[in-house]
Design a protein around this motif. Structure first.
Motif, PDB file in Angstrom:
ATOM      1  N   SER A   1      34.807  -5.606 -27.423  1.00 39.26           N
ATOM      2  CA  SER A   1      33.684  -6.447 -27.816  1.00 39.26           C
ATOM      3  C   SER A   1      34.031  -7.176 -29.099  1.00 39.26           C
ATOM      4  O   SER A   1      34.858  -6.721 -29.890  1.00 39.26           O
ATOM      5  CB  SER A   1      32.416  -5.621 -28.000  1.00 39.26           C
ATOM      6  N   ASN A   2      33.432  -8.331 -29.270  1.00 42.42           N
ATOM      7  CA  ASN A   2      33.666  -9.173 -30.429  1.00 42.42           C
ATOM      8  C   ASN A   2      32.343  -9.782 -30.837  1.00 42.42           C
ATOM      9  O   ASN A   2      31.737 -10.515 -30.063  1.00 42.42           O
ATOM     10  CB  ASN A   2      34.681 -10.261 -30.089  1.00 42.42           C
ATOM     11  N   ALA A   3      31.904  -9.466 -32.035  1.00 39.20           N
ATOM     12  CA  ALA A   3      30.681 -10.085 -32.547  1.00 39.20           C
ATOM     13  C   ALA A   3      31.060 -11.384 -33.249  1.00 39.20           C
ATOM     14  O   ALA A   3      32.106 -11.477 -33.889  1.00 39.20           O
ATOM     15  CB  ALA A   3      29.991  -9.140 -33.513  1.00 39.20           C
ATOM     16  N   HIS A   4      30.224 -12.397 -33.077  1.00 41.09           N
ATOM     17  CA  HIS A   4      30.478 -13.654 -33.777  1.00 41.09           C
ATOM     18  C   HIS A   4      29.167 -14.368 -34.026  1.00 41.09           C
ATOM     19  O   HIS A   4      28.153 -14.086 -33.394  1.00 41.09           O
ATOM     20  CB  HIS A   4      31.441 -14.549 -33.002  1.00 41.09           C
ATOM     21  N   TYR A   5      29.189 -15.295 -34.989  1.00 46.57           N
ATOM     22  CA  TYR A   5      28.004 -16.109 -35.241  1.00 46.57           C
ATOM     23  C   TYR A   5      28.420 -17.543 -35.530  1.00 46.57           C
ATOM     24  O   TYR A   5      29.554 -17.824 -35.879  1.00 46.57           O
ATOM     25  CB  TYR A   5      27.147 -15.538 -36.380  1.00 46.57           C
ATOM     26  N   GLY A   6      27.474 -18.431 -35.297  1.00 51.42           N
ATOM     27  CA  GLY A   6      27.674 -19.868 -35.464  1.00 51.42           C
ATOM     28  C   GLY A   6      26.656 -20.592 -34.603  1.00 51.42           C
ATOM     29  O   GLY A   6      25.572 -20.084 -34.348  1.00 51.42           O
ATOM     30  N   LYS A   7      27.025 -21.759 -34.133  1.00 56.64           N
ATOM     31  CA  LYS A   7      26.135 -22.554 -33.275  1.00 56.64           C
ATOM     32  C   LYS A   7      26.681 -22.555 -31.855  1.00 56.64           C
ATOM     33  O   LYS A   7      27.836 -22.208 -31.616  1.00 56.64           O
ATOM     34  CB  LYS A   7      26.047 -23.977 -33.803  1.00 56.64           C
ATOM     35  N   TYR A   8      25.840 -22.976 -30.922  1.00 56.42           N
ATOM     36  CA  TYR A   8      26.296 -23.083 -29.534  1.00 56.42           C
ATOM     37  C   TYR A   8      25.583 -24.237 -28.836  1.00 56.42           C
ATOM     38  O   TYR A   8      24.519 -24.674 -29.244  1.00 56.42           O
ATOM     39  CB  TYR A   8      26.070 -21.777 -28.773  1.00 56.42           C
ATOM     40  N   ARG A   9      26.230 -24.750 -27.780  1.00 60.52           N
ATOM     41  CA  ARG A   9      25.663 -25.792 -26.918  1.00 60.52           C
ATOM     42  C   ARG A   9      25.731 -25.280 -25.481  1.00 60.52           C
ATOM     43  O   ARG A   9      26.673 -24.596 -25.106  1.00 60.52           O
ATOM     44  CB  ARG A   9      26.485 -27.082 -26.994  1.00 60.52           C
ATOM     45  N   VAL A  10      24.749 -25.657 -24.697  1.00 61.71           N
ATOM     46  CA  VAL A  10      24.728 -25.266 -23.285  1.00 61.71           C
ATOM     47  C   VAL A  10      24.700 -26.528 -22.434  1.00 61.71           C
ATOM     48  O   VAL A  10      23.883 -27.415 -22.654  1.00 61.71           O
ATOM     49  CB  VAL A  10      23.494 -24.389 -22.960  1.00 61.71           C
ATOM     50  N   ASN A  11      25.617 -26.617 -21.472  1.00 58.32           N
ATOM     51  CA  ASN A  11      25.624 -27.678 -20.478  1.00 58.32           C
ATOM     52  C   ASN A  11      25.149 -27.038 -19.178  1.00 58.32           C
ATOM     53  O   ASN A  11      25.916 -26.359 -18.494  1.00 58.32           O
ATOM     54  CB  ASN A  11      27.030 -28.263 -20.329  1.00 58.32           C
ATOM     55  N   GLU A  12      23.868 -27.218 -18.867  1.00 55.13           N
ATOM     56  CA  GLU A  12      23.286 -26.553 -17.699  1.00 55.13           C
ATOM     57  C   GLU A  12      23.862 -27.066 -16.389  1.00 55.13           C
ATOM     58  O   GLU A  12      24.008 -26.301 -15.439  1.00 55.13           O
ATOM     59  CB  GLU A  12      21.771 -26.720 -17.715  1.00 55.13           C
ATOM     60  N   THR A  13      24.207 -28.339 -16.326  1.00 54.91           N
ATOM     61  CA  THR A  13      24.755 -28.901 -15.098  1.00 54.91           C
ATOM     62  C   THR A  13      26.113 -28.285 -14.758  1.00 54.91           C
ATOM     63  O   THR A  13      26.363 -27.887 -13.633  1.00 54.91           O
ATOM     64  CB  THR A  13      24.895 -30.430 -15.224  1.00 54.91           C
TER      65      THR A  13
END
Length: 63
Positions: free
Chosen positions: A4-16
């Motif tokens: 497991s690897n914990a991380h933090y920051g921002k994310y984007r989701v491309n639903e298509t």
């Protein structure tokens, strides 16, 4: 073997395309710090599931 690897920051989701992109500020795997990680995901019910394949495993499969 699973890790497991914990991380933090921002994310984007491309639903298509069913892709989630993490812009990682800091992670327990320090080689992920300040990187962008792209993952294909599966959304079922109220869960998003994605798998991280290690570079080592990819090299073994390609050999």
């Amino acid at each position: 073997m699973q890790e497991s690897n914990a991380h933090y920051g921002k994310y984007r989701v491309n639903e298509t395309a069913k892709i989630i992109t993490f812009k990682i500020d800091h992670a327990t795997f320090t080689n992920w710090d300040s990187t962008e990680q792209v993952r294909h995901y599966i959304y079922t019910g109220n869960e998003i599931k994605y798998v991280v394949v290690s570079a080592h495993r990819l090299l073994i499969k390609m050999a």
